[in-house]
Design a protein around this motif. Structure first.
Motif, PDB file in Angstrom:
ATOM      1  N   ASP A  99     -16.413 -12.900 -37.035  1.00 38.03           N
ATOM      2  CA  ASP A  99     -15.928 -11.958 -36.021  1.00 38.03           C
ATOM      3  C   ASP A  99     -14.414 -11.946 -35.904  1.00 38.03           C
ATOM      4  O   ASP A  99     -13.838 -11.046 -35.312  1.00 38.03           O
ATOM      5  CB  ASP A  99     -16.476 -12.322 -34.637  1.00 38.03           C
ATOM      6  N   LYS A 255     -12.414 -21.394 -14.796  1.00 35.69           N
ATOM      7  CA  LYS A 255     -11.657 -20.252 -15.312  1.00 35.69           C
ATOM      8  C   LYS A 255     -11.110 -19.312 -14.246  1.00 35.69           C
ATOM      9  O   LYS A 255     -10.104 -18.674 -14.438  1.00 35.69           O
ATOM     10  CB  LYS A 255     -12.578 -19.419 -16.220  1.00 35.69           C
TER      11      LYS A 255
ATOM     12  N   ASP B 349     -22.362 -17.294 -21.755  1.00 39.05           N
ATOM     13  CA  ASP B 349     -21.893 -16.699 -23.004  1.00 39.05           C
ATOM     14  C   ASP B 349     -21.600 -15.206 -22.850  1.00 39.05           C
ATOM     15  O   ASP B 349     -20.742 -14.668 -23.541  1.00 39.05           O
ATOM     16  CB  ASP B 349     -22.896 -16.969 -24.123  1.00 39.05           C
ATOM     17  N   ALA B 352     -18.232 -15.140 -21.351  1.00 44.92           N
ATOM     18  CA  ALA B 352     -17.246 -15.475 -22.376  1.00 44.92           C
ATOM     19  C   ALA B 352     -16.946 -14.258 -23.253  1.00 44.92           C
ATOM     20  O   ALA B 352     -15.838 -14.104 -23.765  1.00 44.92           O
ATOM     21  CB  ALA B 352     -17.752 -16.632 -23.224  1.00 44.92           C
ATOM     22  N   PRO B 433     -21.574 -13.149 -27.790  1.00 41.02           N
ATOM     23  CA  PRO B 433     -20.288 -12.450 -27.955  1.00 41.02           C
ATOM     24  C   PRO B 433     -20.216 -11.686 -29.277  1.00 41.02           C
ATOM     25  O   PRO B 433     -19.811 -10.514 -29.308  1.00 41.02           O
ATOM     26  CB  PRO B 433     -19.266 -13.589 -27.908  1.00 41.02           C
ATOM     27  N   SER B 434     -20.653 -12.314 -30.365  1.00 44.61           N
ATOM     28  CA  SER B 434     -20.530 -11.592 -31.628  1.00 44.61           C
ATOM     29  C   SER B 434     -21.595 -10.496 -31.726  1.00 44.61           C
ATOM     30  O   SER B 434     -21.357  -9.453 -32.321  1.00 44.61           O
ATOM     31  CB  SER B 434     -20.538 -12.557 -32.812  1.00 44.61           C
ATOM     32  N   LYS B 437     -20.142  -7.556 -30.011  1.00 41.68           N
ATOM     33  CA  LYS B 437     -19.064  -6.991 -30.813  1.00 41.68           C
ATOM     34  C   LYS B 437     -19.631  -6.143 -31.955  1.00 41.68           C
ATOM     35  O   LYS B 437     -19.185  -5.036 -32.211  1.00 41.68           O
ATOM     36  CB  LYS B 437     -18.243  -8.141 -31.401  1.00 41.68           C
ATOM     37  N   GLN B 438     -20.635  -6.709 -32.629  1.00 41.81           N
ATOM     38  CA  GLN B 438     -21.140  -6.034 -33.818  1.00 41.81           C
ATOM     39  C   GLN B 438     -22.186  -4.979 -33.513  1.00 41.81           C
ATOM     40  O   GLN B 438     -22.261  -3.957 -34.179  1.00 41.81           O
ATOM     41  CB  GLN B 438     -21.729  -7.069 -34.786  1.00 41.81           C
TER      42      GLN B 438
END
Lengths: 312, 443
Positions: A99, A255, B349, B352, B433-434, B437-438
């Motif tokens: 990624d 955070k 996640d 994130a 997350p990936s 994105k993908q």
């Protein structure tokens, strides 16, 4: 009235691992954490701070600030980590992630070598977290770092073969990672030793959760693994790696800069990381991979106190 | 503890009178051995037998009740050294200390605000400790009165001066505060006071031997509503003493068969917070801190919540729509189970990834994705029911949901039942997350 002190007669101990150019020793304890009155903890728990090989994308400002001028330079960043007093540097090869930059094995190996050359503390090298890719890049990294006695990971049930072979051949140690199950931890340790890597070159990672996010699962796995190690179960008697920074800095409590009912972020974030770490320390954790230098300082102050003798 | 039904039966009157509610004395003995009945139910048991049975059937760590009213709580009754052996029973009481030399009202008001909401549950501190630092009995009494007037939490009264304690108890005694502490010099007077108000009494030793001595003396005076302080204040010594006291209690060494108190107080609030968390995990019944700042208390309260969960019982989150990062109508809908760890992994996640999203935990009785699937609790039907019941598809404009990769096999039937697109997500939440994105943002 004299109290007869209750001491356990442990029959075994945790394997002792030696890392880096100067031979840093970790593990080797023959009692439960900090019970100095009934056994030895020859080596205190050790710390590493993480270095990314590219600028981290999801770090909050409070975490970037101590490294503001070096976030794009892993070598300078690693030197800074040593200046902050870390026992080790943990280089995370994020750029290899499909990624992000999908960097090749040769590219990341070059970075790893440059970092290793620049420091005199042991280097931990971590892949990008994609098992298949790590199975490709880590053997190349292991070769480039021959003789540096690094700790390399993470090897999982799916990619341990290529990583273990290279780690063994080039004189490193490996982090064996399995998800929150003591039997899986043990099984992977067995598979790795069956490939000829001695037990004192394996550390296991039970995939810890942060404070408030399942910390109790890894806490109990560590306690059980330590009981196992001390009562003779060799396949659980390896040092334990705790990826504290990675998990703690996912938590909102660390955070989020602005939640009035939780108080100011500075102490709260640092405490989220240190409390996660100290909790694993009292359960049996050995190698603590943190992110913020202040957390490391606080954690070490805690360990200083915990290591004081308490014999009766 | 430890006696079999038959051993207990030998001590009973064997009249089979049924007045205890059991058909026979033997049946009653079996209930006693299982901890399901109390000896008080037997009207004919002899004093000698009662003493023998009481001593033998007392739990390894006595149960102590603290305070009165809705904020009262209990500590003790612990049965293990490691939570994985069964569970820790009564969460550590967190006490915040205020000095009679400072503005008591101001600090107590701060303490009252140390209340935190976590996944729909309220977690808070439990006590206000008032310390007689001034050494002045009247000042202490004033401080205790101010504290009591301004908080519903039980009090912990800290003074070595029995005279000052007497005055404080005249004010607060009816609410069963903890009396701190009986030591070698004052124990007779302190026991008399604690007895008068039936208040829990801390016995403070200078080391373990001295503590055991003192407990025996206090018990000889006829008082057993006790909490133990070994006197240790350094981290490594406290860990050692707490471990010893718990180990000895479980071996039925009676002087140590009571819950403990540990003092984390430190001028450095970060150090104090780390110490307090350690004592929560390492057996303290009560832990005392100075800081009343939420950033120092929240970690301790959170660790207590985690360590005192029952390892044999999966923890569930409520099955409802969770909105992360203010999702809009185009945000993805992630389906998982209501096992808290599954939910927390997916939520963590997703956050994130910085992609706003909805999470829908299906009620699987708190078990994880693959286990629930194997047990027939995470099925096309349960997913479809939950999605419909919560009306999530009416909130979004894309008519699709995402299910965990581990149960890809459920996608076809679920799509059929819901009439929406069912996208197969990653197997592990770390892949979210990936995946976004993908697979999602490029949609």
């Amino acid at each position: 009235m004299a109290v007869t002190i209750a001491k356990e007669r442990w029959t075994s101990k945790v394997a002792e691992m030696t890392l880096g150019p100067k031979g840093l020793k970790v593990g080797g304890e023959s009692t439960l954490p900090f019970l100095h009155f009934e056994g030895e903890m020859p080596n205190r728990p050790v710390t590493a701070l993480e270095v990314f090989d590219m600028e981290p994308q999801d770090w909050p400002d409070i975490l970037k600030e101590p490294f503001a001028d070096v976030l794009n330079d892993p070598v300078a960043w690693a030197k800074k980590v040593v200046e902050y007093g870390a026992d080790m540097v943990a280089l995370r090869l994020m750029s290899a992630h499909p990624d992000w930059k999908d960097a090749s094995a040769d590219e990341v190996a070059k970075t790893a070598k440059a970092v290793a050359e620049a420091i005199d503390v042991p280097l931990i090298v971590l892949g990008c977290g994609v098992e298949e890719k790590d199975g490709q890049i880590l053997p190349v990294v292991a070769e480039a770092l021959e003789g540096k006695k690094c700790l390399i990971g993470c090897a999982t049930a799916d990619n341990y073969k290529s990583i273990t072979a290279a780690v063994n051949g080039y004189g490193h140690s490996v982090i064996a990672s399995s998800p929150l199950d003591i039997n899986l931890c043990k099984q992977l340790n067995i598979l790795i030793t069956e490939m000829g890597l001695p037990l004192d070159r394996i550390a296991f990672d039970p995939l810890v959760g942060a404070l408030g996010y399942g910390i109790e699962y890894a806490y109990s796995i560590m306690e059980r693994a330590r009981m196992g190690a001390l009562t003779g179960d060799k396949m659980l008697a390896t040092p334990i790696v705790c990826f504290v920074g990675m998990e703690a800095w996912k938590a909102k409590e660390a955070k989020d800069p602005d939640v009035p009912e939780w108080g100011p972020q500075a102490d709260r974030a640092i405490l989220w990381e240190t409390t996660t770490a100290t909790t694993f320390a009292i359960a049996g954790g050995t190698i603590f991979i943190l992110r913020h230098p202040e957390s490391m300082k606080r954690f070490n102050a805690f360990i200083d106190e915990a290591m004081k003798p308490n014999a009766y | 503890m430890g006696l079999t039904g038959l051993e207990i039966f030998k001590q009973l009157p064997k009249k089979n009178c049924k007045e205890c509610g059991q058909p026979t004395c033997l049946a009653f003995a079996m209930q006693l051995a299982a901890g399901k009945a109390s000896l008080d139910a037997c009207p004919y048991v002899s004093d000698a037998a009662r003493e023998a049975l009481d001593a033998a059937s007392a739990p390894p760590v006595a149960l102590v009740k603290i305070g009165a009213g809705e904020k009262a709580f209990q500590i003790g009754n612990e049965t293990v050294l490691f939570r994985h052996d069964k569970r820790f029973e009564h969460p550590t009481g967190i006490a915040i200390q205020v000095s009679d030399t400072e503005d008591v009202k101001a600090k107590v008001e701060k303490i009252n605000k140390l209340v935190f909401d976590r996944v729909g549950q309220v977690h808070e501190v439990n006590m206000v400790a008032v310390a007689n630092d001034s050494g002045d009995a009247a000042k202490f009494a004033d401080a205790v009165k101010t504290a009591q007037d301004n908080t519903a939490y039980p009090l912990l009264l800290i003074s070595g001066d029995a005279g000052a304690m007497e005055k404080a108890l005249e004010i607060a005694g009816a609410n069963k505060p903890v009396v701190y502490a009986a030591d070698a010099n004052n124990y007779e007077a302190m026991v008399a006071l604690a007895k008068k108000y039936e208040a829990p009494l801390v016995v403070k030793g200078s080391d373990l031997n001295n503590l055991a001595d003192l407990v025996e003396k206090v018990v000889a005076l006829g008082y057993k509503n006790l909490i133990l302080d070994s006197g240790a204040r350094e981290l490594s010594k406290v860990v050692a003493d707490q471990t010893q006291i718990r180990r000895q209690a479980l071996k039925l060494f009676r002087p140590f068969g009571y819950p403990t108190i540990a003092f984390a107080n430190n001028d450095d609030p970060i150090m104090e917070s780390m110490y307090a968390s350690t004592y929560v995990a390492k057996y303290a019944g009560i832990v005392v801190m100075n800081s009343a700042e939420p950033q120092h208390i929240l970690p301790v309260i959170t660790l207590r919540l985690n360590v005192y969960t029952d390892p044999q019982k999966p923890i569930a989150v409520e099955s409802k729509i969770y909105e992360l990062l203010n999702p809009g109508p185009d945000a993805p809908v992630l389906v998982t189970t209501n096992f808290s760890l599954s939910y927390f992994c997916v939520a963590g996640d997703t956050e994130a990834s910085r992609v706003p999203a909805y999470i829908i935990p299906v009620d699987t009785d708190g078990i994880s994705v693959l286990t629930a699937w194997a047990a027939g609790k995470f099925t096309p039907e349960t997913i479809a029911d939950t999605v419909k019941k919560l009306g999530i598809l009416e909130k979004v404009n894309h008519n699709s949901i995402i299910i965990p990769g581990g149960v890809a096999v459920l996608s076809g039937k679920t799509a059929e039942l819901l009439g929406c697109e069912v996208i197969v997500g990653p197997r592990e939440s770390a892949g979210i997350p990936s995946f976004f994105k993908q697979r999602w943002l490029n949609k």
